[in-house]
Design a protein around this motif. Structure first.
Motif, PDB file in Angstrom:
ATOM      1  N   TRP A 241      26.579  -9.507  54.344  1.00 65.33           N
ATOM      2  CA  TRP A 241      27.458 -10.158  53.357  1.00 65.33           C
ATOM      3  C   TRP A 241      26.951  -9.850  51.951  1.00 65.33           C
ATOM      4  N   TYR A 242      25.621  -9.777  51.795  1.00 63.49           N
ATOM      5  CA  TYR A 242      25.051  -9.435  50.487  1.00 63.49           C
ATOM      6  C   TYR A 242      25.516  -8.050  50.037  1.00 63.49           C
ATOM      7  N   GLU A 243      25.453  -7.082  50.969  1.00 63.66           N
ATOM      8  CA  GLU A 243      25.887  -5.717  50.608  1.00 63.66           C
ATOM      9  C   GLU A 243      27.391  -5.667  50.347  1.00 63.66           C
ATOM     10  N   PHE A 244      28.131  -6.489  51.080  1.00 63.87           N
ATOM     11  CA  PHE A 244      29.585  -6.583  50.838  1.00 63.87           C
ATOM     12  C   PHE A 244      29.815  -7.100  49.413  1.00 63.87           C
ATOM     13  N   ALA A 245      29.109  -8.169  49.047  1.00 59.56           N
ATOM     14  CA  ALA A 245      29.251  -8.733  47.701  1.00 59.56           C
ATOM     15  C   ALA A 245      28.842  -7.714  46.634  1.00 59.56           C
ATOM     16  N   ALA A 246      27.720  -7.005  46.905  1.00 56.67           N
ATOM     17  CA  ALA A 246      27.234  -6.014  45.925  1.00 56.67           C
ATOM     18  C   ALA A 246      28.297  -4.932  45.700  1.00 56.67           C
ATOM     19  N   ALA A 247      28.952  -4.490  46.783  1.00 52.45           N
ATOM     20  CA  ALA A 247      29.989  -3.454  46.655  1.00 52.45           C
ATOM     21  C   ALA A 247      31.198  -3.993  45.883  1.00 52.45           C
ATOM     22  N   GLU A 250      30.099  -3.961  42.262  1.00 51.12           N
ATOM     23  CA  GLU A 250      29.912  -2.582  41.770  1.00 51.12           C
ATOM     24  C   GLU A 250      31.278  -1.918  41.528  1.00 51.12           C
ATOM     25  N   LEU A 251      32.163  -2.038  42.524  1.00 50.15           N
ATOM     26  CA  LEU A 251      33.473  -1.373  42.409  1.00 50.15           C
ATOM     27  C   LEU A 251      34.366  -2.048  41.368  1.00 50.15           C
ATOM     28  N   ASN A 286      42.775   4.866  72.877  1.00 54.98           N
ATOM     29  CA  ASN A 286      44.056   4.447  73.452  1.00 54.98           C
ATOM     30  C   ASN A 286      45.227   4.609  72.499  1.00 54.98           C
ATOM     31  N   PHE A 287      44.986   4.476  71.209  1.00 56.33           N
ATOM     32  CA  PHE A 287      46.106   4.478  70.258  1.00 56.33           C
ATOM     33  C   PHE A 287      45.950   5.512  69.141  1.00 56.33           C
ATOM     34  N   GLY A 288      44.929   6.356  69.231  1.00 52.38           N
ATOM     35  CA  GLY A 288      44.751   7.405  68.214  1.00 52.38           C
ATOM     36  C   GLY A 288      44.517   6.846  66.822  1.00 52.38           C
ATOM     37  N   VAL A 289      43.950   5.656  66.761  1.00 54.95           N
ATOM     38  CA  VAL A 289      43.735   5.008  65.463  1.00 54.95           C
ATOM     39  C   VAL A 289      42.596   5.705  64.708  1.00 54.95           C
ATOM     40  N   GLU A 290      42.843   6.012  63.444  1.00 62.71           N
ATOM     41  CA  GLU A 290      41.772   6.551  62.601  1.00 62.71           C
ATOM     42  C   GLU A 290      41.252   5.424  61.723  1.00 62.71           C
ATOM     43  N   VAL A 291      39.945   5.284  61.656  1.00 62.46           N
ATOM     44  CA  VAL A 291      39.374   4.113  60.989  1.00 62.46           C
ATOM     45  C   VAL A 291      38.655   4.536  59.712  1.00 62.46           C
ATOM     46  N   GLN A 292      39.001   3.895  58.629  1.00 67.79           N
ATOM     47  CA  GLN A 292      38.436   4.230  57.324  1.00 67.79           C
ATOM     48  C   GLN A 292      37.126   3.467  57.075  1.00 67.79           C
ATOM     49  N   ASP A 293      36.225   4.108  56.350  1.00 68.73           N
ATOM     50  CA  ASP A 293      34.956   3.467  55.987  1.00 68.73           C
ATOM     51  C   ASP A 293      35.226   2.191  55.172  1.00 68.73           C
ATOM     52  N   TRP A 294      34.444   1.157  55.418  1.00 66.17           N
ATOM     53  CA  TRP A 294      34.735  -0.145  54.807  1.00 66.17           C
ATOM     54  C   TRP A 294      34.722  -0.093  53.285  1.00 66.17           C
ATOM     55  N   LYS A 295      33.820   0.753  52.715  1.00 70.61           N
ATOM     56  CA  LYS A 295      33.698   0.759  51.256  1.00 70.61           C
ATOM     57  C   LYS A 295      34.909   1.442  50.611  1.00 70.61           C
TER      58      LYS A 295
END
Ligand SMILES: NC(=O)C1=CN([C@@H]2O[C@H](COP(=O)(O)OP(=O)(O)OC[C@H]3O[C@@H](n4cnc5c(N)ncnc54)[C@H](OP(=O)(O)O)[C@@H]3O)[C@@H](O)[C@H]2O)C=CC1
Ligand SMILES: Cc1cn([C@H]2C[C@H](O)[C@@H](COP(=O)(O)OP(=O)(O)O[C@H]3O[C@@H](C)C(=O)[C@@H](O)[C@H]3O)O2)c(=O)[nH]c1=O
Length: 305
Positions: A241-247, A250-251, A286-295
């Motif tokens: 959660w700290y790194e989430f807050a830092a991002a 920052e962004l 199963n669904f060919g889902v492409e997943v994006q990086d959280w940041k």
């Protein structure tokens, strides 16, 4: 094709409304809690009789993690009885149920390359990285328990279901951790955020799109019973959660004194999982889902504010 969405005023409900224009072939029916109270079986029946949905996406839930500890009956009524009611009316109408659940059904602990459920007893999970759909759930709080019981109520009632477990959902809509951080930063010079709880943020718009990917795939082959079951979905990667807050700061170009702290320094009524990263292999396969990086997803969301 009719897709009924419960909990339309919530974060995921609003994300589904936002993307609904991308699916002109779908007749969406969005119901907020006053139009469809999922704890009221008669109201569920009446709404289903009116709209006769082919799919029901349940975006309704009790999500106040700490408050659930002092309101367990209310949390149970919405997260478990509500899920049960929807499963029963879905069964009566042969409606496919898409239900959303949470990483908080786990209370995993990760140490030296091994994930354990039940951090005291150190019982190992099957996963080597990321929690699998087949790992043993072990909720640490009322919210997670009532969500798990909701999953179980659906599983024992109606086989035509998809249960999508997700984590740390944020967006421009409703209330979420990202908005809390931005609000607090507007009033304070410093913030302390826990750094020993690891998971993956998930942008609600991407979650909404994945739910619709499942709807569209299933709608082309309604007799295919092979894909029903539990799926994980979050963004890619992991953070505290700290790194989430830092991002977030920052962004957003926000300068603030942000301190990492242990969970023991931020006591809360509900205990949260130490590790709840979800493995997404099954939904990708199963669904060919492409997943994006959280940041990257976070940057996309912040750019909209
Ligand atoms: N937020 C998160 O970080 C995460 C969420 N999830 C799951 O994702 C799903 C969507 O969550 P999210 O959109 O963030 O949650 P929100 O709290 O933003 O929205 C939940 C919605 O459910 C509605 N609701 C509450 N009780 C009832 C009821 N009895 N009948 C009908 N609707 C009701 C609320 O309506 P009202 O506004 O009128 O009270 C609210 O609009 C939930 O299943 C949640 O457990 C999973 C992982 C993480
Ligand atoms: C606001 C704040 C929170 N925290 C901590 C508390 C907690 O451990 C963590 C997350 O805080 P929140 O209470 O905002 O998030 P929380 O409500 O626990 O989020 C959860 O919601 C439910 C619905 C889910 O299903 C989960 O996936 C997860 O997203 O950050 C701090 O350390 N400092 C702070 O200033």
């Amino acid at each position: 094709m009719v897709v009924l969405v419960s909990g339309a005023r919530g974060q995921l409900g609003q994300a589904l409304q936002f993307i609904s224009g991308n699916y002109p072939e779908v007749n969406f029916v969005f119901c907020d809690s006053s139009q469809l109270d999922i704890t009221n079986f008669e109201q569920c029946e009446a709404v289903f009789n009116t709209y006769k949905p082919n799919f029901c996406i349940n975006a309704a839930a009790y999500t106040a993690v700490d408050k659930a500890e002092s309101e367990p009956d209310k949390a149970f009524d919405i997260n478990t009885n509500g899920a049960q009611n929807l499963a029963e009316v879905c069964k009566a109408h042969q409606t496919v149920l898409i239900h959303v659940s949470t990483d908080f059904v786990f209370d995993a602990y990760y140490a030296n390359g091994i994930a354990y459920y039940d951090r005291e007893k150190r019982l190992p999970l099957k996963s080597t990285f990321g929690l699998l759909e087949t790992d043993v759930p072990f909720p640490s709080g009322v919210y997670g328990l009532t969500k798990l019981q909701g999953e179980q109520a659906i599983q024992s009632t109606w086989n035509k279901h998809f249960i999508v477990r997700t984590s740390w959902v944020y967006s421009e809509f409703a209330n979420n951790f990202m908005k809390t951080m931005l609000r607090l930063a507007a009033d304070r010079d410093s913030l302390s955020v826990v750094a020993d709880q690891i998971g993956t943020p998930t942008y609600a718009i991407e979650l909404a799109k994945v739910l619709m990917t499942i709807v569209m795939a299933q709608s082309t082959d309604m007799n295919n019973d092979t894909k029903y079951g539990i799926y994980n979905f979050s963004n890619e990667g992991q953070c505290s959660w700290y790194e989430f807050a830092a991002a977030i700061f920052e962004l957003s170009n926000i300068k603030i004194d942000l301190q990492p702290i242990p969970s023991s320094a931020y006591p809360t009524p509900a205990k949260r999982p130490a590790y709840s990263v979800l493995d997404k292999t099954k939904i990708k396969d199963n669904f060919g889902v492409e997943v994006q990086d959280w940041k990257q997803s976070l940057a996309n969301c912040l750019a909209k504010l």
